[in-house]
Every structure is written in structure tokens, then in C-alpha cells.
Design a protein around this motif. Structure first.
Motif, PDB file in Angstrom:
ATOM      1  N   GLY A 138     -10.571  -8.813  -1.849  1.00  0.00           N
ATOM      2  CA  GLY A 138      -9.867  -8.706  -0.566  1.00  0.00           C
ATOM      3  C   GLY A 138     -10.120  -9.968   0.231  1.00  0.00           C
ATOM      4  N   SER A 139      -9.186 -10.307   1.148  1.00  0.00           N
ATOM      5  CA  SER A 139      -9.430 -11.543   1.899  1.00  0.00           C
ATOM      6  C   SER A 139     -10.582 -11.358   2.876  1.00  0.00           C
ATOM      7  CB  SER A 139      -8.164 -12.070   2.578  1.00  0.00           C
ATOM      8  OG  SER A 139      -7.603 -11.136   3.432  1.00  0.00           O
ATOM      9  N   ASP A 140     -10.948 -10.119   3.178  1.00  0.00           N
ATOM     10  CA  ASP A 140     -12.139  -9.919   4.022  1.00  0.00           C
ATOM     11  C   ASP A 140     -13.380 -10.547   3.382  1.00  0.00           C
ATOM     12  OD1 ASP A 140     -10.937  -8.631   6.140  1.00  0.00           O
ATOM     13  OD2 ASP A 140     -11.301  -6.615   5.371  1.00  0.00           O
ATOM     14  N   LEU A 149     -13.145 -14.261   3.713  1.00  0.00           N
ATOM     15  CA  LEU A 149     -13.473 -14.664   5.091  1.00  0.00           C
ATOM     16  C   LEU A 149     -14.986 -14.624   5.318  1.00  0.00           C
ATOM     17  CD1 LEU A 149     -10.635 -12.724   6.965  1.00  0.00           C
ATOM     18  CD2 LEU A 149     -10.806 -15.210   6.695  1.00  0.00           C
ATOM     19  N   TYR A 187      -7.870 -10.862  14.958  1.00  0.00           N
ATOM     20  CA  TYR A 187      -8.432  -9.945  13.964  1.00  0.00           C
ATOM     21  C   TYR A 187      -9.890  -9.652  14.337  1.00  0.00           C
ATOM     22  CZ  TYR A 187      -9.439  -8.130   9.260  1.00  0.00           C
ATOM     23  OH  TYR A 187      -9.783  -7.359   8.190  1.00  0.00           O
ATOM     24  N   PRO A 210      -5.395 -16.094  12.685  1.00  0.00           N
ATOM     25  CA  PRO A 210      -4.398 -15.616  11.747  1.00  0.00           C
ATOM     26  C   PRO A 210      -3.033 -16.176  12.137  1.00  0.00           C
ATOM     27  CG  PRO A 210      -5.521 -13.785  12.862  1.00  0.00           C
ATOM     28  CD  PRO A 210      -5.777 -15.033  13.642  1.00  0.00           C
ATOM     29  N   ALA A 230      -2.788 -11.384  14.394  1.00  0.00           N
ATOM     30  CA  ALA A 230      -2.907  -9.926  14.411  1.00  0.00           C
ATOM     31  C   ALA A 230      -3.834  -9.580  15.582  1.00  0.00           C
ATOM     32  CB  ALA A 230      -3.524  -9.437  13.110  1.00  0.00           C
ATOM     33  N   ASP A 251      -5.585 -17.867   8.573  1.00  0.00           N
ATOM     34  CA  ASP A 251      -5.622 -16.577   7.875  1.00  0.00           C
ATOM     35  C   ASP A 251      -4.181 -16.061   7.791  1.00  0.00           C
ATOM     36  OD1 ASP A 251      -5.768 -13.869   7.278  1.00  0.00           O
ATOM     37  OD2 ASP A 251      -7.379 -13.440   8.694  1.00  0.00           O
ATOM     38  N   ALA A 264      -2.659 -13.554   6.252  1.00  0.00           N
ATOM     39  CA  ALA A 264      -2.499 -12.212   5.672  1.00  0.00           C
ATOM     40  C   ALA A 264      -1.037 -11.745   5.744  1.00  0.00           C
ATOM     41  CB  ALA A 264      -3.414 -11.221   6.386  1.00  0.00           C
ATOM     42  N   TYR A 265      -0.328 -12.188   6.800  1.00  0.00           N
ATOM     43  CA  TYR A 265       1.029 -11.661   7.037  1.00  0.00           C
ATOM     44  C   TYR A 265       2.124 -12.717   6.905  1.00  0.00           C
ATOM     45  CZ  TYR A 265      -1.832  -7.912   8.887  1.00  0.00           C
ATOM     46  OH  TYR A 265      -2.764  -6.914   9.014  1.00  0.00           O
ATOM     47  N   THR A 288      -3.791 -12.681   1.213  1.00  0.00           N
ATOM     48  CA  THR A 288      -4.185 -11.415   0.607  1.00  0.00           C
ATOM     49  C   THR A 288      -3.025 -10.831  -0.201  1.00  0.00           C
ATOM     50  OG1 THR A 288      -4.901  -9.160   1.077  1.00  0.00           O
ATOM     51  CG2 THR A 288      -3.510 -10.182   2.738  1.00  0.00           C
ATOM     52  N   SER A 315      -2.839  -7.612  -0.168  1.00  0.00           N
ATOM     53  CA  SER A 315      -2.807  -6.262   0.428  1.00  0.00           C
ATOM     54  C   SER A 315      -1.523  -5.964   1.177  1.00  0.00           C
ATOM     55  CB  SER A 315      -3.963  -6.110   1.419  1.00  0.00           C
ATOM     56  OG  SER A 315      -5.197  -6.270   0.801  1.00  0.00           O
ATOM     57  N   LYS A 316      -0.821  -6.987   1.627  1.00  0.00           N
ATOM     58  CA  LYS A 316       0.296  -6.758   2.543  1.00  0.00           C
ATOM     59  C   LYS A 316       1.633  -6.935   1.817  1.00  0.00           C
ATOM     60  CE  LYS A 316      -3.000  -6.411   5.584  1.00  0.00           C
ATOM     61  NZ  LYS A 316      -3.424  -5.138   6.138  1.00  0.00           N
ATOM     62  N   ARG A 371      -7.692  -4.668  -3.769  1.00  0.00           N
ATOM     63  CA  ARG A 371      -8.663  -5.584  -3.161  1.00  0.00           C
ATOM     64  C   ARG A 371      -8.636  -6.968  -3.816  1.00  0.00           C
ATOM     65  NH1 ARG A 371      -8.340  -4.941   0.560  1.00  0.00           N
ATOM     66  NH2 ARG A 371     -10.289  -5.620   1.443  1.00  0.00           N
ATOM     67  N   VAL A 372      -7.615  -7.724  -3.512  1.00  0.00           N
ATOM     68  CA  VAL A 372      -7.544  -9.110  -3.982  1.00  0.00           C
ATOM     69  C   VAL A 372      -7.127 -10.012  -2.830  1.00  0.00           C
ATOM     70  CG1 VAL A 372      -6.547 -10.731  -5.643  1.00  0.00           C
ATOM     71  CG2 VAL A 372      -6.797  -8.324  -6.275  1.00  0.00           C
TER      72      VAL A 372
HETATM   73  C1  LIG Z   1      -5.492 -10.873   9.936  1.00  0.00           C
HETATM   74  C2  LIG Z   1      -6.073 -10.190   8.761  1.00  0.00           C
HETATM   75  N1  LIG Z   1      -6.814 -10.898   7.905  1.00  0.00           N
HETATM   76  C3  LIG Z   1      -7.366 -10.340   6.832  1.00  0.00           C
HETATM   77  C4  LIG Z   1      -7.203  -8.993   6.570  1.00  0.00           C
HETATM   78  C5  LIG Z   1      -7.931  -8.407   5.391  1.00  0.00           C
HETATM   79  O1  LIG Z   1      -7.120  -8.062   4.359  1.00  0.00           O
HETATM   80  P1  LIG Z   1      -7.693  -7.675   2.925  1.00  0.00           P
HETATM   81  O2  LIG Z   1      -9.192  -7.625   3.002  1.00  0.00           O
HETATM   82  O3  LIG Z   1      -7.094  -6.358   2.614  1.00  0.00           O
HETATM   83  O4  LIG Z   1      -7.227  -8.756   2.014  1.00  0.00           O
HETATM   84  C6  LIG Z   1      -6.451  -8.202   7.424  1.00  0.00           C
HETATM   85  C7  LIG Z   1      -6.278  -6.773   7.146  1.00  0.00           C
HETATM   86  O5  LIG Z   1      -5.666  -6.012   7.828  1.00  0.00           O
HETATM   87  C8  LIG Z   1      -5.870  -8.815   8.564  1.00  0.00           C
HETATM   88  O6  LIG Z   1      -5.152  -8.111   9.436  1.00  0.00           O
END
Ligand SMILES: Cc1ncc(COP(=O)(O)O)c(C=O)c1O
Length: 351
Positions: free
Chosen positions: A85-87, A90, A111, A151, A155, A181, A183-184, A207, A209-210, A218-219
């Protein structure tokens, strides 16, 4: 609290993820998941991995996935870092690239994991206020810092910063790492990955995830100069050699290989997001312009908390942040056409 806890743990304020409720028939619009589901080819690829090889560790470097991502973005494999996951990506960035004695800068509304990582790693974080219209002003990032992260789109606002403005922040801070970041970014933005060749201090995270609808797999990954990636590899190999399992590696490669699915579902989300925006506006909401898979909206006559509660009573879950400047907003994930219609029907009864 326990005597066994370290002083650091005693003082930690952990991140609180959006709720994953167990109620039936719920319209779940609170954690920015993709309503359309992953490519069937991803499911096929994961299913094919369900065999005796699961007794073996996965490739610690995830080389096949790195090559796939490198090809996709026109960079070298040693410019790609993979995480659970990108978490996780990060977290390693904060640990490996942001500990320089000066505060790390991020927007005041952003975020909420960033301040949590600062707490975990004892890093000083400094918030930089967004403008009155909730935009990032690049000039505000011309101040001493030990790194910058934001981001894009931001977000929970959904607001997008044009690439030339992102570049202005990166160019103004050659001595420090600037992390974008993304993510979106696939829901209408332009990736800063195309700038990494020019700026050794630029690191872009993304990520699956989106837009690729794989939050459950979780990638996440980062793209930047080989020197920055090497720092992240050092942290990762001091923490967990195998962050991505065999299923995740196979599924992620398949997701990048199915461009048609990616494009069709992303366009679907964008179309639905714009439909929700127009309906909310017709109900009197102020909706910030969004290039994400969610919208951030407030009503002049109704408190955000009251609206969130009213929606919940009707089985629609959205995200409300009880925080300064944004307590009247709702963050609403784009759902399927049916879910979005239900959302609007419920809001009609509340405003
Ligand atoms: C701005 C931002 N960065 C990173 C993430 C983390 O995403 P993930 O860990 O699912 O890749 C999120 C998840 O909602 C997010 O909103």
C-alpha cells in the motif's frame, strides 16, 4: 496504558481509518474505494497463483512488477520502489528522507496520515494553510524545510494543482525532497512522474487502491531518482524484506496489463463524480472542483455533522471530519450509479 509501553507509544496518536461497517445493504461512500471492481484479468492472475508455490517466499524485490511499472511510465526499474500500500511507502519516505532537523511541510488540510508519521518518527511537521478556496499556493512552500509532501489531487478536498505549479514547488526546493502523493491522480490529473528525470529531489507516490480498484490487495509504489529509491530500499530491507506477497505481485502486474479496463472504469468514475456534483449543486451545496474519486461539499444551511448523521440513519455512510475549517464539509466517495442516486434521494430529505 501499560508499564510495558515505550514512551513513544504512550504519546502516539494513531491514524483512524474510515469505518468498514458490517451493516447489510449499506451505501458505503466513506473510504474512496472504487465502485467498479478490479479487472477480471487481475482475479484470473491471482487465482493462477493459488498453488503449491505459496510455500515459497515471494520475490523480495518484486522485479517483474517494477519492470511493468517502469515500462508503463517510461522510467528505469531502479527508479521504482514498491510497498504494501502507498501508506507503507509513505512511512518509509518519512523515515528515510524527511529527518533533516527542519520541519516537514504539508498543507493544513490534507491526508491525516502525514502528522501521524511525524509522531511515529519524531519528525517536526509544519502545516501550511491552503488558500481560502482550499488551494495549494506554491509560493507558500518557499520557506526553510526538511522536506515537503502534499497529495495531488489533495485529499480530502479533491482540488488539483496544475503540473506547472507542482514543478514550481519542486524547483524552488532543490535541497529537499518534495513528495507528490498521487493516490487520486488518474481521475483527471496529470502525473508528475514525467518530471522525475529533471528533478533529483522529486518523488511521486501512487497506489493501486483507487483507480485500479485494488484497495484489498495493498500495493503502492514510488517513482523518483535512483538515489531516492535506494534510500527507501535501505529502509524497507531493514524492516520487512517481503512487503508484497505472491498474490499481490501477480494481481498488480495484471492490473497494469489491462489498460482497457483501467480506462473504462476510470471514465465511469469521472462521469459519476460529475453527475453527483451537478445534483449536489442543484440541492444548494457548494462543491469544491474535484479531480479525485470523491467530492468535498458543504451546504450553507446544514451542518456537516447533522447531514452525515442523517445519511447514516438512511444507510448511506460518508466521511465527516470534525476539524477546523472543514467541519461543515462532507467527503463523499463516488459510488455506482445506483448508490449515487440513493445518496441524492436521501439528501433531498435532509436539506
Ligand atoms: C492521499 C492518500 N494517500 C495515500 C493513501 C493510501 O493508500 P493505500 O495505502 O491504500 O495505497 C490514501 C488512502 O486513502 C490517500 O487518501
Amino acid at each position: 496504558m501499560s508499564k510495558f509501553w515505550s514512551p513513544l507509544v504512550k504519546n502516539l496518536t494513531p491514524y483512524v481509518p474510515g469505518e468498514q461497517p458490517k451493516m447489510a445493504n449499506l451505501v458505503k461512500l466513506n473510504t474512496n474505494e472504487n465502485p467498479f471492481g478490479p479487472s477480471p484479468k487481475v482475479v484470473e492472475a491471482i487465482t493462477a497463483e493459488l498453488n503449491d508455490n505459496l510455500r515459497l517466499y515471494p520475490d523480495p524485490e518484486g522485479d517483474a512488477l517494477k519492470s511493468t511499472i517502469a515500462r508503463y511510465y517510461g522510467v528505469q526499474s531502479d527508479q521504482v520502489f514498491l510497498g504494501n500500500g502507498s501508506d507503507e511507502v509513505l512511512a518509509h519516505i518519512f523515515y528515510g528522507l524527511f529527518q533533516h532537523g527542519q520541519p516537514v511541510l504539508y498543507p493544513d488540510i490534507t491526508y491525516s496520515f502525514y502528522p501521524v508519521y511525524c509522531g511515529l518518527y519524531n519528525i517536526d511537521g509544519k502545516t501550511v494553510p491552503l488558500t481560502d478556496s482550499f488551494e495549494i499556493n506554491p509560493d507558500d512552500y518557499k520557506q526553510p524545510n526538511g522536506g515537503i509532501i502534499f497529495p495531488n489531487p489533495n485529499a480530502p478536498t479533491g482540488r488539483y494543482l496544475a503540473l506547472d505549479k507542482v514543478e514550481a514547488i519542486v524547483a524552488a526546493n532543490p535541497e529537499h525532497v518534495v513528495v507528490v502523493d498521487e493516490a487520486y491522480v488518474d481521475f483527471g490529473g496529470e502525473s508528475a512522474i514525467k518530471l522525475v528525470g529533471q528533478y533529483p529531489n522529486l518523488l511521486v507516490t501512487q497506489t493501486l487502491s483507487k483507480a485500479r480498484s485494488l484497495a484489498g490487495l495493498r500495493v503502492g509504489f514510488a517513482v523518483g531518482s535512483a538515489e531516492l529509491i535506494e534510500a527507501l530500499n535501505r529502509v524497507k530491507n531493514s524492516f520487512n524484506s517481503y512487503p508484497l506477497d505472491r498474490l499481490a505481485l501477480a494481481g498488480a502486474i495484471a492490473a497494469f496489463d489491462d489498460e482497457n479496463w483501467f480506462r473504462a472504469t476510470t471514465e465511469g468514475v469521472i462521469g459519476e463524480r460529475d453527475w453527483v456534483t451537478s445534483k449536489l449543486e442543484a440541492l444548494g451545496f457548494e462543491v469544491l472542483p474535484s479531480k479525485a474519486n470523491f467530492v468535498f461539499a458543504r451546504h450553507p444551511d446544514h451542518a456537516g455533522e447533522t447531514l452525515a448523521k442523517g445519511l447514516r440513519e438512511q444507510g448511506v455512510i460518508v466521511r465527516h471530519f470534525n476539524k477546523p475549517r472543514i467541519s461543515d464539509f462532507l467527503r463523499i466517495t463516488t459510488g455506482t450509479a445506483d448508490q449515487n442516486k440513493r445518496l441524492i434521494e436521501c439528501l433531498v430529505t435532509l436539506v
